[in-house]
Write an enzyme that holds these catalytic residues in place. Sequence first.
Site, PDB file in Angstrom:
ATOM      1  N   HIS A 118       0.803  -1.225   0.000  1.00  0.00           N
ATOM      2  CA  HIS A 118       0.000   0.000   0.000  1.00  0.00           C
ATOM      3  C   HIS A 118       0.834   1.273   0.000  1.00  0.00           C
ATOM      4  CE1 HIS A 118      -3.626  -2.463   1.718  1.00  0.00           C
ATOM      5  NE2 HIS A 118      -3.478  -2.603   0.411  1.00  0.00           N
ATOM      6  N   CYS A 126       3.857  13.355  -8.146  1.00  0.00           N
ATOM      7  CA  CYS A 126       2.992  14.301  -8.841  1.00  0.00           C
ATOM      8  C   CYS A 126       1.920  13.520  -9.607  1.00  0.00           C
ATOM      9  CB  CYS A 126       3.840  15.132  -9.804  1.00  0.00           C
ATOM     10  SG  CYS A 126       2.860  16.063 -10.981  1.00  0.00           S
ATOM     11  N   GLU A 213      -7.250 -10.422  18.674  1.00  0.00           N
ATOM     12  CA  GLU A 213      -8.627 -10.949  18.689  1.00  0.00           C
ATOM     13  C   GLU A 213      -8.918 -11.727  17.402  1.00  0.00           C
ATOM     14  OE1 GLU A 213     -10.756  -7.263  19.141  1.00  0.00           O
ATOM     15  OE2 GLU A 213     -10.807  -6.942  16.965  1.00  0.00           O
TER      16      GLU A 213
HETATM   17  C1  BJW Z   1      -3.043  -6.252  16.827  1.00  0.00           C
HETATM   18  C2  BJW Z   1      -2.448  -5.441  17.803  1.00  0.00           C
HETATM   19  C3  BJW Z   1      -1.279  -5.927  18.428  1.00  0.00           C
HETATM   20  C4  BJW Z   1      -4.192  -4.404  17.014  1.00  0.00           C
HETATM   21  N1  BJW Z   1      -0.796  -7.120  18.077  1.00  0.00           N
HETATM   22  N2  BJW Z   1      -2.558  -7.425  16.519  1.00  0.00           N
HETATM   23  C5  BJW Z   1     -16.294  -4.887  -1.761  1.00  0.00           C
HETATM   24  C6  BJW Z   1     -16.945  -3.659  -1.643  1.00  0.00           C
HETATM   25  C7  BJW Z   1     -16.279  -2.455  -1.879  1.00  0.00           C
HETATM   26  C8  BJW Z   1     -14.955  -2.440  -2.239  1.00  0.00           C
HETATM   27  C9  BJW Z   1     -14.317  -3.658  -2.333  1.00  0.00           C
HETATM   28  C10 BJW Z   1     -14.967  -4.857  -2.117  1.00  0.00           C
HETATM   29  N3  BJW Z   1     -14.076  -5.865  -2.282  1.00  0.00           N
HETATM   30  C11 BJW Z   1     -12.890  -5.324  -2.594  1.00  0.00           C
HETATM   31  C12 BJW Z   1     -13.027  -3.984  -2.642  1.00  0.00           C
HETATM   32  C13 BJW Z   1     -12.007  -3.029  -2.937  1.00  0.00           C
HETATM   33  C14 BJW Z   1     -11.259  -2.458  -1.761  1.00  0.00           C
HETATM   34  C15 BJW Z   1     -11.518  -3.248  -0.475  1.00  0.00           C
HETATM   35  O1  BJW Z   1     -10.838  -4.204  -0.152  1.00  0.00           O
HETATM   36  N4  BJW Z   1     -12.513  -2.834   0.292  1.00  0.00           N
HETATM   37  C16 BJW Z   1     -12.919  -3.568   1.499  1.00  0.00           C
HETATM   38  C17 BJW Z   1     -12.500  -2.784   2.740  1.00  0.00           C
HETATM   39  C18 BJW Z   1     -14.392  -3.769   1.425  1.00  0.00           C
HETATM   40  N5  BJW Z   1      -9.868  -2.532  -2.144  1.00  0.00           N
HETATM   41  C19 BJW Z   1      -9.314  -1.582  -2.893  1.00  0.00           C
HETATM   42  O2  BJW Z   1      -9.920  -0.600  -3.267  1.00  0.00           O
HETATM   43  C20 BJW Z   1      -7.877  -1.819  -3.283  1.00  0.00           C
HETATM   44  N6  BJW Z   1      -7.681  -1.667  -4.661  1.00  0.00           N
HETATM   45  C21 BJW Z   1      -8.306  -2.421  -5.560  1.00  0.00           C
HETATM   46  O3  BJW Z   1      -9.132  -3.264  -5.258  1.00  0.00           O
HETATM   47  O4  BJW Z   1      -7.907  -2.165  -6.842  1.00  0.00           O
HETATM   48  C22 BJW Z   1      -8.629  -2.784  -7.910  1.00  0.00           C
HETATM   49  C23 BJW Z   1      -9.528  -1.759  -8.520  1.00  0.00           C
HETATM   50  C24 BJW Z   1      -8.978  -0.727  -9.232  1.00  0.00           C
HETATM   51  C25 BJW Z   1      -9.810   0.198  -9.847  1.00  0.00           C
HETATM   52  C26 BJW Z   1     -11.189   0.099  -9.677  1.00  0.00           C
HETATM   53  C27 BJW Z   1     -11.729  -0.917  -8.908  1.00  0.00           C
HETATM   54  C28 BJW Z   1     -10.890  -1.855  -8.319  1.00  0.00           C
HETATM   55  C29 BJW Z   1      -6.974  -0.798  -2.619  1.00  0.00           C
HETATM   56  C30 BJW Z   1      -6.981  -0.924  -1.140  1.00  0.00           C
HETATM   57  C31 BJW Z   1      -6.150   0.199  -0.527  1.00  0.00           C
HETATM   58  C32 BJW Z   1      -6.200   0.196   0.989  1.00  0.00           C
HETATM   59  N7  BJW Z   1      -5.614   1.404   1.472  1.00  0.00           N
HETATM   60  C33 BJW Z   1      -5.497   1.608   2.898  1.00  0.00           C
HETATM   61  C34 BJW Z   1      -4.995   3.048   3.137  1.00  0.00           C
HETATM   62  C35 BJW Z   1      -3.489   3.122   2.803  1.00  0.00           C
HETATM   63  C36 BJW Z   1      -2.960   4.514   2.965  1.00  0.00           C
HETATM   64  C37 BJW Z   1      -3.027   5.032   4.366  1.00  0.00           C
HETATM   65  O5  BJW Z   1      -2.537   4.389   5.315  1.00  0.00           O
HETATM   66  O6  BJW Z   1      -3.581   6.104   4.533  1.00  0.00           O
HETATM   67  O7  BJW Z   1      -4.586   0.649   3.481  1.00  0.00           O
HETATM   68  S1  BJW Z   1      -7.002   1.259   3.750  1.00  0.00           S
HETATM   69  C38 BJW Z   1      -6.248   0.594   5.202  1.00  0.00           C
HETATM   70  O8  BJW Z   1      -6.651  -0.800   5.351  1.00  0.00           O
HETATM   71  C39 BJW Z   1      -4.747   0.599   4.917  1.00  0.00           C
HETATM   72  C40 BJW Z   1      -4.342  -0.751   5.447  1.00  0.00           C
HETATM   73  O9  BJW Z   1      -3.131  -1.164   4.872  1.00  0.00           O
HETATM   74  C41 BJW Z   1      -5.519  -1.630   5.093  1.00  0.00           C
HETATM   75  C42 BJW Z   1      -5.633  -2.883   5.898  1.00  0.00           C
HETATM   76  O10 BJW Z   1      -5.826  -2.604   7.258  1.00  0.00           O
HETATM   77  P1  BJW Z   1      -5.083  -3.488   8.366  1.00  0.00           P
HETATM   78  O11 BJW Z   1      -3.633  -3.333   8.243  1.00  0.00           O
HETATM   79  O12 BJW Z   1      -5.624  -4.853   8.337  1.00  0.00           O
HETATM   80  O13 BJW Z   1      -5.504  -2.712   9.723  1.00  0.00           O
HETATM   81  P2  BJW Z   1      -6.840  -2.836  10.583  1.00  0.00           P
HETATM   82  O14 BJW Z   1      -6.936  -1.608  11.395  1.00  0.00           O
HETATM   83  O15 BJW Z   1      -7.998  -3.177   9.731  1.00  0.00           O
HETATM   84  O16 BJW Z   1      -6.582  -4.093  11.525  1.00  0.00           O
HETATM   85  C43 BJW Z   1      -5.604  -4.070  12.544  1.00  0.00           C
HETATM   86  C44 BJW Z   1      -5.574  -5.448  13.204  1.00  0.00           C
HETATM   87  O17 BJW Z   1      -4.533  -5.466  14.168  1.00  0.00           O
HETATM   88  C45 BJW Z   1      -6.874  -5.807  13.954  1.00  0.00           C
HETATM   89  O18 BJW Z   1      -7.263  -7.121  13.583  1.00  0.00           O
HETATM   90  C46 BJW Z   1      -6.464  -5.767  15.439  1.00  0.00           C
HETATM   91  O19 BJW Z   1      -7.168  -6.706  16.219  1.00  0.00           O
HETATM   92  C47 BJW Z   1      -4.995  -6.095  15.345  1.00  0.00           C
HETATM   93  N8  BJW Z   1      -4.140  -5.595  16.440  1.00  0.00           N
HETATM   94  N9  BJW Z   1      -3.182  -4.291  17.981  1.00  0.00           N
HETATM   95  C48 BJW Z   1      -1.457  -7.863  17.186  1.00  0.00           C
HETATM   96  N10 BJW Z   1      -0.623  -5.192  19.421  1.00  0.00           N
HETATM   97 ZN    ZN Z   2       4.548  17.047 -12.154  1.00  0.00          ZN
END
Ligand code: BJW
Ligand code: ZN
Length: 248
Positions: A118, A126, A213
């Site tokens: 990501h 840009c 969890e």
């Molecule tokens: C601990 C802990 C400790 C806490 N020890 N554990 C259905 C409907 C609508 C959309 C979609 C769909 N299916 C797929 C999609 C598309 C969408 C998607 O997946 N959506 C779902 C959410 C529904 N995906 C996309 O759009 C992706 N692109 C794509 O599909 O391209 C194809 C396409 C192109 C053109 C047109 C159409 C399609 C792109 C996804 C980009 C995600 N970006 C983000 C932001 C990044 C920038 C930023 O940081 O600002 O990435 S979103 C956010 O979520 C971030 C993360 O990397 C990502 C995942 O989150 P993560 O890391 O799992 O964190 P949490 O908070 O969810 O979980 C933390 C965990 O830690 C928890 O389980 C806690 O319990 C645990 N924990 N403390 C151990 N100490």
């Molecule tokens: Zn430029």
Amino acid sequence: MTIDKDVIKIISNARSVVFFTGAGISAESGIPTFRGKDGIWNKLRPEELANFDAFMRNPKLVWEWYKHRMEIVHKSEPNAGHLAIAEMQNMFDKVTVVTQNIDNLHIRAGSKTVYELHGNIERNYCVKCKQFFNKDFDISKGAPMCKCGGLIRPDVVWFGEYLPEDQFTAGDNAARQCDLFFIVGTSGVVYPAASLIFTAKNNGATLIEINIEPTEVCSSVNYSLYGKSGSILPELIKLIKDFRDNKD
Ligand code: BJW
Ligand code: ZN
């Protein structure tokens, strides 16, 4: 927590290991997660901040949010979980980190093979001419602009955007080739990143989840270890060493 001897045996005998990580691994470094009890998306709406249309509508707001998060990242240090993963490079033939995080902490901890699905908050580009920048922009007068007249944005992947192809392909290959796949601190709800879990499973890897969890993917894994990654990962190192020492 007590970790089953069978799990330690499987880990100790693995050769090629992947750590697929998410925001939870950096929680103990003081970087908030997205979802869950203290997740940032309980307060802020992702659709207003984490997609390209939102950025074009209000680039200053989106920049302020990233600037704030950049400051948190700059103040943070890799925690015991990141450091344990880096140390495990000396314990297996191959260790690959495939991370959804943008905070650079695996690299700062010393992990050598890291694929960033990501993007990375330290880089910007840009939107018009695609030139990259690695500097700290002053945003007091608004979002930074490139010489070409295009807006400069953080090099992160927002919803609806494609993942960097080289990073995803490399992560996918690692998931196909490994015999052990750890899923650490991720809710496993964001695709296509989460699809790597099933790629690894379908190619015969053992899946071990480390989380505080149960998650969306816990019914698909072989073993779940519940607790903080900053405690469990160092504990695993100790148990692997004990297992290997007592084997001969
Ligand atoms: C601990 C802990 C400790 C806490 N020890 N554990 C259905 C409907 C609508 C959309 C979609 C769909 N299916 C797929 C999609 C598309 C969408 C998607 O997946 N959506 C779902 C959410 C529904 N995906 C996309 O759009 C992706 N692109 C794509 O599909 O391209 C194809 C396409 C192109 C053109 C047109 C159409 C399609 C792109 C996804 C980009 C995600 N970006 C983000 C932001 C990044 C920038 C930023 O940081 O600002 O990435 S979103 C956010 O979520 C971030 C993360 O990397 C990502 C995942 O989150 P993560 O890391 O799992 O964190 P949490 O908070 O969810 O979980 C933390 C965990 O830690 C928890 O389980 C806690 O319990 C645990 N924990 N403390 C151990 N100490
Ligand atoms: Zn430029």
